[in-house]
Write an enzyme that holds these catalytic residues in place. Sequence first.
Site, PDB file in Angstrom:
ATOM      1  N   ASP A 108     -42.298 -47.315  62.371  1.00  0.00           N
ATOM      2  CA  ASP A 108     -42.269 -48.759  62.527  1.00  0.00           C
ATOM      3  C   ASP A 108     -41.876 -49.401  61.205  1.00  0.00           C
ATOM      4  OD1 ASP A 108     -42.630 -51.419  63.073  1.00  0.00           O
ATOM      5  OD2 ASP A 108     -44.541 -51.162  64.107  1.00  0.00           O
ATOM      6  N   ASP A 308     -35.316 -54.188  62.758  1.00  0.00           N
ATOM      7  CA  ASP A 308     -36.591 -53.686  63.258  1.00  0.00           C
ATOM      8  C   ASP A 308     -36.345 -52.469  64.135  1.00  0.00           C
ATOM      9  OD1 ASP A 308     -39.347 -53.560  63.923  1.00  0.00           O
ATOM     10  OD2 ASP A 308     -38.947 -54.657  65.776  1.00  0.00           O
TER      11      ASP A 308
END
Length: 427
Positions: A108, A308
């Site tokens: 992440d 992201d």
Amino acid sequence: MRSHLLILLTSFLILKSESLNCNENSHSSDLRVFHINSPCSPFKHPNYVSWEDTLLQDKARLQYLSSLAVAKKSAVPIASGRAIVQSPTYIVRANIGTPAQPMLVALDTSNDAAWIPCSGCVGSSSSVLFDPSKSNSSRTLQCDAPQCKQAPNPSCTVSKSCGLNMTYGGSTIEAYLTQDTLTLANDVIPNYTFGCINKASGTSFPAQGLMGLGRGPLSLISQTQSLYMSTFSYCLPNSKSNNFSGSLRLGPKNQPIRIKTTPLLKNPRRSSLYYVNLVGIRVGNKIVDIPTSALAFDPATGAGTVFDSGTVYTRLVEPAYVAVRNEFRRRVKNANATSLGGFDTCYSGSVVFPSVTFMFAGMNVTLPPDNLFIHSSAGNLSCLAMAPAPMNVNSVLNVIASMQQQNHRVLIDLPNSRLGISRETCT
């Protein structure tokens, strides 16, 4: 009412093979990455996942974003991890403890901390839990440890250990702060700080835990600054990839030399995120007329553009999305756009599509068709794999998502404050 079960050929096709190699490769510091639905993954979903489900996962992901010595050649294999409901959709092998206990943790790039479900965890759906009592290098951090002040919502337990509470998508997590040895490929990282989850609710958190690659003090990049010099890159395979064919390269060595770069920006409102300056979007040979405010970087509001790894489909703030969508439709000749689920620019049959180019400060990135369209097995339908940002606190945030990053090497070079992109087939 007729319902469509749409299978994203770009994301969910599972290839069966008698000779899958699910083990580590021979390179000393290469970590292999694979999709959560890969045959190598113990979490592969028994059913295909619809586009609507994926968009719902992205909405939860975007809610999370708002809450928010020279190293060896270290390459950790990456795989697609889609069946982990909360969309960090790529996973790596991490060995934790002494002796090592193997875990498949989600990557992440927008999260700082790491957390792992530990033995006795209430609410965990995973059959694989880390047992700190079986590791002779594990220790629980106390309330007065400096790392405790860096943890999200820290608290002091009755036993004076450092507790933490956090939300992730639709999940809530309770953990205590722990240090133990982390091994990635052949790199041994002693005293790695992470949250040992003892209670969780909801289904959004990755089943075997998460490794944060954000910019905060408890991220992997910050904790290994002396080893990897705050530099890493990754290549995400197509999510239909059937094994750990992507890679996470840690440290400045063996990073691409010839790579287009754009400056990284810092936003104190969302300090974990990797902001860049998106100055325009081109459809075909036309630069789309987008209001300046839709792309502007604004530290006061958190507005701007981020890369992201956890969001699946690129989201653009509504004025930017509408302008791009309308120009895209205008350039598709002799075909009418239809809607399907959360996608509103879909076409049936053989259609000639225009190219789409993201124009960043200092570099342009033209998306290949595999990064631009999703295809269904029903009715030969193709849809533009983008959507408008949700009308909430993230309505000001443009997110360059994992599908648009697949089969590209994305370089994060914090010492030189730059993000780079080069085409690389890692599927």
